[in-house]
Design a protein around this motif. Structure first.
Motif, PDB file in Angstrom:
ATOM      1  N   ILE A  10       0.000 -59.150  20.470  1.00 40.19           N
ATOM      2  CA  ILE A  10      -0.797 -58.573  21.579  1.00 40.19           C
ATOM      3  C   ILE A  10      -2.047 -59.038  21.473  1.00 40.19           C
ATOM      4  CG2 ILE A  10      -1.733 -56.481  22.352  1.00 40.19           C
ATOM      5  CD1 ILE A  10       1.030 -55.125  21.978  1.00 40.19           C
ATOM      6  N   PHE A  11      -2.928 -59.106  20.105  1.00 41.80           N
ATOM      7  CA  PHE A  11      -4.252 -59.702  20.044  1.00 41.80           C
ATOM      8  C   PHE A  11      -4.262 -61.280  20.351  1.00 41.80           C
ATOM      9  CE2 PHE A  11      -4.880 -56.200  16.690  1.00 41.80           C
ATOM     10  CZ  PHE A  11      -5.536 -55.396  17.755  1.00 41.80           C
ATOM     11  N   VAL A  36     -14.675 -51.515  28.469  1.00 41.75           N
ATOM     12  CA  VAL A  36     -14.662 -50.090  29.514  1.00 41.75           C
ATOM     13  C   VAL A  36     -13.486 -49.770  29.718  1.00 41.75           C
ATOM     14  CG1 VAL A  36     -15.160 -49.477  31.750  1.00 41.75           C
ATOM     15  CG2 VAL A  36     -17.037 -50.710  30.586  1.00 41.75           C
ATOM     16  N   PHE A  37     -12.430 -50.894  29.865  1.00 38.64           N
ATOM     17  CA  PHE A  37     -11.110 -50.206  30.227  1.00 38.64           C
ATOM     18  C   PHE A  37     -10.185 -50.031  28.987  1.00 38.64           C
ATOM     19  CE2 PHE A  37     -11.988 -53.353  33.757  1.00 38.64           C
ATOM     20  CZ  PHE A  37     -11.891 -52.274  34.793  1.00 38.64           C
ATOM     21  N   SER A  38     -10.566 -50.545  27.906  1.00 40.24           N
ATOM     22  CA  SER A  38      -9.903 -49.807  26.701  1.00 40.24           C
ATOM     23  C   SER A  38     -10.417 -48.458  26.530  1.00 40.24           C
ATOM     24  CB  SER A  38     -10.433 -50.697  25.360  1.00 40.24           C
ATOM     25  OG  SER A  38      -9.570 -51.893  25.333  1.00 40.24           O
ATOM     26  N   LEU A 211      -4.739 -54.517  26.688  1.00 39.42           N
ATOM     27  CA  LEU A 211      -4.054 -55.013  25.573  1.00 39.42           C
ATOM     28  C   LEU A 211      -4.998 -54.575  24.185  1.00 39.42           C
ATOM     29  CD1 LEU A 211      -3.751 -58.686  26.920  1.00 39.42           C
ATOM     30  CD2 LEU A 211      -1.857 -57.096  26.376  1.00 39.42           C
ATOM     31  N   GLY A 212      -6.381 -54.751  24.387  1.00 41.17           N
ATOM     32  CA  GLY A 212      -7.036 -54.081  23.210  1.00 41.17           C
ATOM     33  C   GLY A 212      -6.755 -52.990  22.725  1.00 41.17           C
ATOM     34  N   HIS A 216      -5.167 -51.960  19.095  1.00 39.10           N
ATOM     35  CA  HIS A 216      -5.521 -51.278  18.100  1.00 39.10           C
ATOM     36  C   HIS A 216      -4.449 -49.718  17.955  1.00 39.10           C
ATOM     37  CE1 HIS A 216      -9.177 -53.096  16.879  1.00 39.10           C
ATOM     38  NE2 HIS A 216      -9.157 -53.540  18.349  1.00 39.10           N
ATOM     39  N   GLY A 217      -3.993 -49.523  18.803  1.00 39.63           N
ATOM     40  CA  GLY A 217      -3.261 -48.134  18.732  1.00 39.63           C
ATOM     41  C   GLY A 217      -1.954 -48.642  17.617  1.00 39.63           C
TER      42      GLY A 217
END
Length: 278
Positions: A10-11, A36-38, A211-212, A216-217
């Protein structure tokens, strides 16, 4: 292990999207969208699952500094992606785990065995090769190759702060704060750089944040289910995904210098990551 591999893929998808979008949008706007969207995704998820937002921190200054370091990492790496192949930028960026190990010894006073110091030394030899110095290529060093190294240094400090905050705040508090300060800092500069996106590009910008946050999740889920000594070496599979994306999307075939540098970095990193045992 499968969750870790999925997170790394994903990264690479996010980095590939960033490299594509640098042709149309300023780096600071892409960084703003990523943070912001993350943040919106993390806030929504926490509100739905916890019924509250874990925003109270015992060290808000360290949380803000950690977020700003991550923002700086993204800016440096995205600028590099606009000028050099994805696989090369990823390879040089893998100096980060080695820098983190060195900083852990120097700042956190963690004990580092001679074998791990040897791994750090080998890894940095690989970084010097991946930087494509003039005596190997016969061409001047491109300045953009230094930016993933800057990113690696900032990411090393980011990881040190993450370890420090683990003893001060609950992990959910740290996850909540990860994108906040970086998103605010990027928002302040948008009046000077913002380019109006099309409706389709708005979806792509939101996709960067999704995606970010998802990557990370998944990393958090993976490290909650398996020891770091097992998962850390898997990080070097990101070099494989980055090379594949470079070939399939950008027709950037890695040359011998890139492959040798990546192999040496991975060898040093694996030597440093192996658990202490006979």
């Amino acid at each position: 292990m499968l969750i870790q591999l999925l997170a790394l893929m994903i990264f690479v998808c996010m980095d590939t999207s960033l490299k594509l979008m640098t042709a149309s949008y300023p780096v600071l706007q892409l960084t703003w969208a990523r943070f912001v969207f993350s943040s919106l995704m993390v806030v929504t998820f926490m509100w739905l699952t916890m019924g509250r937002l874990p925003w109270r921190s015992r060290a808000p200054g360290l949380q803000a500094l950690r977020s700003l370091l991550l923002c700086g990492c993204n800016i440096a790496f995205t600028i590099a992606l606009a000028h050099i192949p994805l696989a090369d930028a990823t390879a040089v960026g893998f100096a980060s785990p080695l820098i983190t190990l060195a900083l852990a010894a120097l700042i956190l006073r963690e004990e580092v065995s001679p074998r791990r110091w040897l791994g750090v030394a080998i890894g940095f030899v690989g970084v010097m090769v991946a930087l494509r110095p003039p005596f190997l290529t016969g061409a001047p060093l491109h300045w953009a190759y230094l930016l993933p190294l800057v990113m690696a240094a900032m990411n090393g400090l980011y990881q040190i702060l993450t370890r420090r905050l683990a003893s001060l705040d609950d992990s959910r508090v740290t996850i909540f704060h990860t994108n906040i300060a970086g998103g605010l800092a990027a928002t302040f500069v948008q009046p000077f750089v913002f380019v109006s996106p099309t409706a389709l590009d708005w979806l792509a910008l939101m996709g960067l944040g999704v995606l970010g946050a998802l990557g990370h999740g998944l990393l958090v889920l993976a490290y909650a289910r398996a020891p770091a000594s097992l998962l850390a070496p898997l990080s070097y599979t990101q070099l494989i995904w980055a090379s594949c994306a470079g070939v399939l999307v950008f027709q950037d075939w890695p040359d011998g210098i890139s492959l040798i540098g990546a192999a040496i970095i991975a060898a040093g990193g694996l030597l440093a990551a192996l658990p202490q045992r006979r």
